[in-house]
Design an enzyme around this catalytic site. Structure first.
Site, PDB file in Angstrom:
ATOM      1  N   LYS A 162       0.851  -1.240  -0.125  1.00 45.12           N
ATOM      2  CA  LYS A 162       0.034   0.012   0.121  1.00 45.12           C
ATOM      3  C   LYS A 162       0.893   1.327  -0.111  1.00 45.12           C
ATOM      4  O   LYS A 162       0.465   2.297  -0.745  1.00 45.12           O
ATOM      5  CB  LYS A 162      -0.820   0.102   1.190  1.00 45.12           C
ATOM      6  CG  LYS A 162      -1.921  -1.068   1.166  1.00 45.12           C
ATOM      7  CD  LYS A 162      -3.017  -0.883   2.685  1.00 45.12           C
ATOM      8  CE  LYS A 162      -2.128  -0.751   3.952  1.00 45.12           C
ATOM      9  NZ  LYS A 162      -1.576  -2.221   4.397  1.00 45.12           N
ATOM     10  N   ARG A 174      -9.255   1.108   8.743  1.00 51.47           N
ATOM     11  CA  ARG A 174      -9.064  -0.033   8.993  1.00 51.47           C
ATOM     12  C   ARG A 174     -10.099  -0.883   9.824  1.00 51.47           C
ATOM     13  O   ARG A 174      -9.924  -2.121  10.126  1.00 51.47           O
ATOM     14  CB  ARG A 174      -7.715  -0.171  10.094  1.00 51.47           C
ATOM     15  CG  ARG A 174      -6.401  -0.640   9.277  1.00 51.47           C
ATOM     16  CD  ARG A 174      -5.268  -0.476  10.198  1.00 51.47           C
ATOM     17  NE  ARG A 174      -4.117  -1.406  10.046  1.00 51.47           N
ATOM     18  CZ  ARG A 174      -2.976  -0.521   9.294  1.00 51.47           C
ATOM     19  NH1 ARG A 174      -3.241   0.381   9.001  1.00 51.47           N
ATOM     20  NH2 ARG A 174      -1.758  -1.127   9.691  1.00 51.47           N
ATOM     21  N   ARG A 219      11.631  -6.492   4.650  1.00 49.02           N
ATOM     22  CA  ARG A 219      11.517  -4.746   4.577  1.00 49.02           C
ATOM     23  C   ARG A 219      12.303  -4.073   5.492  1.00 49.02           C
ATOM     24  O   ARG A 219      12.535  -4.261   6.716  1.00 49.02           O
ATOM     25  CB  ARG A 219       9.990  -4.676   4.786  1.00 49.02           C
ATOM     26  CG  ARG A 219       9.590  -3.321   4.971  1.00 49.02           C
ATOM     27  CD  ARG A 219       8.195  -2.645   4.784  1.00 49.02           C
ATOM     28  NE  ARG A 219       7.578  -2.962   6.046  1.00 49.02           N
ATOM     29  CZ  ARG A 219       6.374  -2.630   6.143  1.00 49.02           C
ATOM     30  NH1 ARG A 219       5.459  -2.341   5.111  1.00 49.02           N
ATOM     31  NH2 ARG A 219       5.699  -2.875   7.150  1.00 49.02           N
ATOM     32  N   ARG A 244      11.419  -1.861  11.159  1.00 51.06           N
ATOM     33  CA  ARG A 244      10.223  -1.390  11.669  1.00 51.06           C
ATOM     34  C   ARG A 244      10.370  -2.401  13.031  1.00 51.06           C
ATOM     35  O   ARG A 244      10.297  -3.449  12.603  1.00 51.06           O
ATOM     36  CB  ARG A 244       9.169  -1.259  11.240  1.00 51.06           C
ATOM     37  CG  ARG A 244       8.783   0.054  10.404  1.00 51.06           C
ATOM     38  CD  ARG A 244       7.521  -0.003   9.662  1.00 51.06           C
ATOM     39  NE  ARG A 244       6.388  -0.439  10.128  1.00 51.06           N
ATOM     40  CZ  ARG A 244       5.122  -0.257   9.546  1.00 51.06           C
ATOM     41  NH1 ARG A 244       4.939   0.136   8.289  1.00 51.06           N
ATOM     42  NH2 ARG A 244       4.030  -0.873   9.987  1.00 51.06           N
ATOM     43  N   ARG A 304      -0.280  -8.810  13.516  1.00 52.95           N
ATOM     44  CA  ARG A 304      -0.928  -7.825  12.756  1.00 52.95           C
ATOM     45  C   ARG A 304      -1.967  -8.468  11.579  1.00 52.95           C
ATOM     46  O   ARG A 304      -2.861  -8.036  11.114  1.00 52.95           O
ATOM     47  CB  ARG A 304       0.333  -7.222  12.063  1.00 52.95           C
ATOM     48  CG  ARG A 304       1.023  -6.180  13.150  1.00 52.95           C
ATOM     49  CD  ARG A 304       2.191  -5.338  12.509  1.00 52.95           C
ATOM     50  NE  ARG A 304       2.101  -4.563  11.400  1.00 52.95           N
ATOM     51  CZ  ARG A 304       2.896  -4.467  10.603  1.00 52.95           C
ATOM     52  NH1 ARG A 304       4.325  -5.053  10.722  1.00 52.95           N
ATOM     53  NH2 ARG A 304       3.014  -3.635   9.505  1.00 52.95           N
TER      54      ARG A 304
HETATM   55  P1  AMP Z   1       0.880   0.314   9.261  1.00 52.47           P
HETATM   56  O1  AMP Z   1       2.209   1.209   8.999  1.00 52.47           O
HETATM   57  O2  AMP Z   1      -0.237   1.001   8.279  1.00 52.47           O
HETATM   58  O3  AMP Z   1       1.212  -1.019   9.241  1.00 52.47           O
HETATM   59  O4  AMP Z   1       0.518   0.910  10.716  1.00 52.47           O
HETATM   60  C1  AMP Z   1       1.124   0.490  11.734  1.00 52.47           C
HETATM   61  C2  AMP Z   1       0.534   0.428  13.043  1.00 52.47           C
HETATM   62  O5  AMP Z   1      -0.071   1.686  13.452  1.00 52.47           O
HETATM   63  C3  AMP Z   1      -0.731  -0.669  12.965  1.00 52.47           C
HETATM   64  O6  AMP Z   1      -0.292  -1.865  13.393  1.00 52.47           O
HETATM   65  C4  AMP Z   1      -1.502  -0.028  14.044  1.00 52.47           C
HETATM   66  O7  AMP Z   1      -1.001  -0.319  15.242  1.00 52.47           O
HETATM   67  C5  AMP Z   1      -1.460   1.610  13.774  1.00 52.47           C
HETATM   68  N1  AMP Z   1      -2.210   1.860  12.919  1.00 52.47           N
HETATM   69  C6  AMP Z   1      -2.086   2.352  11.783  1.00 52.47           C
HETATM   70  N2  AMP Z   1      -3.324   2.793  11.236  1.00 52.47           N
HETATM   71  C7  AMP Z   1      -4.357   2.467  11.992  1.00 52.47           C
HETATM   72  C8  AMP Z   1      -5.514   2.898  11.911  1.00 52.47           C
HETATM   73  N3  AMP Z   1      -6.350   3.266  10.448  1.00 52.47           N
HETATM   74  N4  AMP Z   1      -6.276   2.405  12.863  1.00 52.47           N
HETATM   75  C9  AMP Z   1      -5.720   1.884  13.979  1.00 52.47           C
HETATM   76  N5  AMP Z   1      -4.489   1.718  14.246  1.00 52.47           N
HETATM   77  C10 AMP Z   1      -3.638   2.000  12.877  1.00 52.47           C
END
Ligand code: AMP
Length: 223
Positions: A13, A88, A124, A157, A168
């Site tokens: 994404k 999400r 990654r 990360r 996740r």
């Molecule tokens: P990402 O970089 O999109 O994989 O997001 C990393 C982490 O941020 C996720 O595992 C969640 O803990 C938090 N996070 C990101 N976007 C959301 C969202 N829309 N709602 C809730 N938690 C989020």
């Protein structure tokens, strides 16, 4: 125009969102990037979010929706924007629709099998300077210790740790997958096969976007 990128963690994404941003000139808003930035700066929002993120759980809808609402109200989003990682949950999607119900919307769900995700995320790395995303296997044979864009240090990360990745993925299947149904009912949902090279996936993304929204036109490349 609102382009929503759905898909499991590591489906591409962020990478595809950057390419879409560069092609059409809309800002890309990544909820994960905004949250990581807040954690790094130690803001009150970051302090609320950090523990959930480290466990691979979702941050509360209220926190994330407020953050996104504030971001999409800025002038650079007037003509359109790309959402990466938000919404999400169905509750987040409903709140978003309530905030801006008149925008044209296209939702692209980038699909990649769990096994491929686990493999990808173990490879990654992200740039600690600019956040650019790298994959060690795709970039094999090149200099990958540093970011090709800004020279920043590449790091893994914290939540790309294999245990956290498993969590996740569970959270994705339980809480984010139902959005496919929600957006299908609205008639704006399209699936994109996420396997293959970045360029191959981007080709599918562009094809879908330009079919659904013929008004989209690429911006002139800056010289
Ligand atoms: P990402 O970089 O999109 O994989 O997001 C990393 C982490 O941020 C996720 O595992 C969640 O803990 C938090 N996070 C990101 N976007 C959301 C969202 N829309 N709602 C809730 N938690 C989020």
């Amino acid at each position: 125009m609102r382009i929503v990128l759905l898909g499991p963690p590591g489906s591409g994404k962020g990478t595809q969102g950057d390419l879409v941003r560069d092609r059409y000139g809309f800002p890309k808003i990544s909820s994960g990037d905004l949250l990581r930035d807040a954690v790094q700066k130690g803001t009150p929002l970051g302090r609320k979010a950090e523990a959930c993120m480290n466990r691979g759980e979702l941050v509360s809808d209220d926190v994330v929706v407020d953050m996104i609402q504030e971001r999409i109200a800025r002038p650079d989003c007037r003509n359109g924007y790309i959402l990466d990682g938000f919404p999400r949950t169905t509750a987040q999607a409903e709140r978003l629709a309530g905030i801006e119900h008149e925008r044209n919307e296209i939702v692209l769900d980038i699909q990649v099998a769990d096994q491929a995700i686990i493999q990808r995320l173990s490879q990654r790395r992200i740039c600690s300077g600019c956040g650019a995303i790298f994959n060690l296997s795709a970039d094999a044979g090149r200099e990958v210790a540093k970011c090709r864009g800004c020279g920043g240090r590449l790091v893994r990360r914290d939540d790309d740790d294999p245990e956290v990745v498993r969590r996740r993925l569970e959270v994705y299947h339980a809480q984010t997958k139902p959005l496919a149904e929600y957006y299908s009912r609205k008639g704006v949902y399209r699936r994109i096969a996420g396997e293959g090279t970045v360029a191959e996936v981007f080709g599918r993304v562009i094809q879908e976007l330009e079919l659904r929204a013929p008004e989209l036109s690429p911006v002139e490349a800056e010289s």
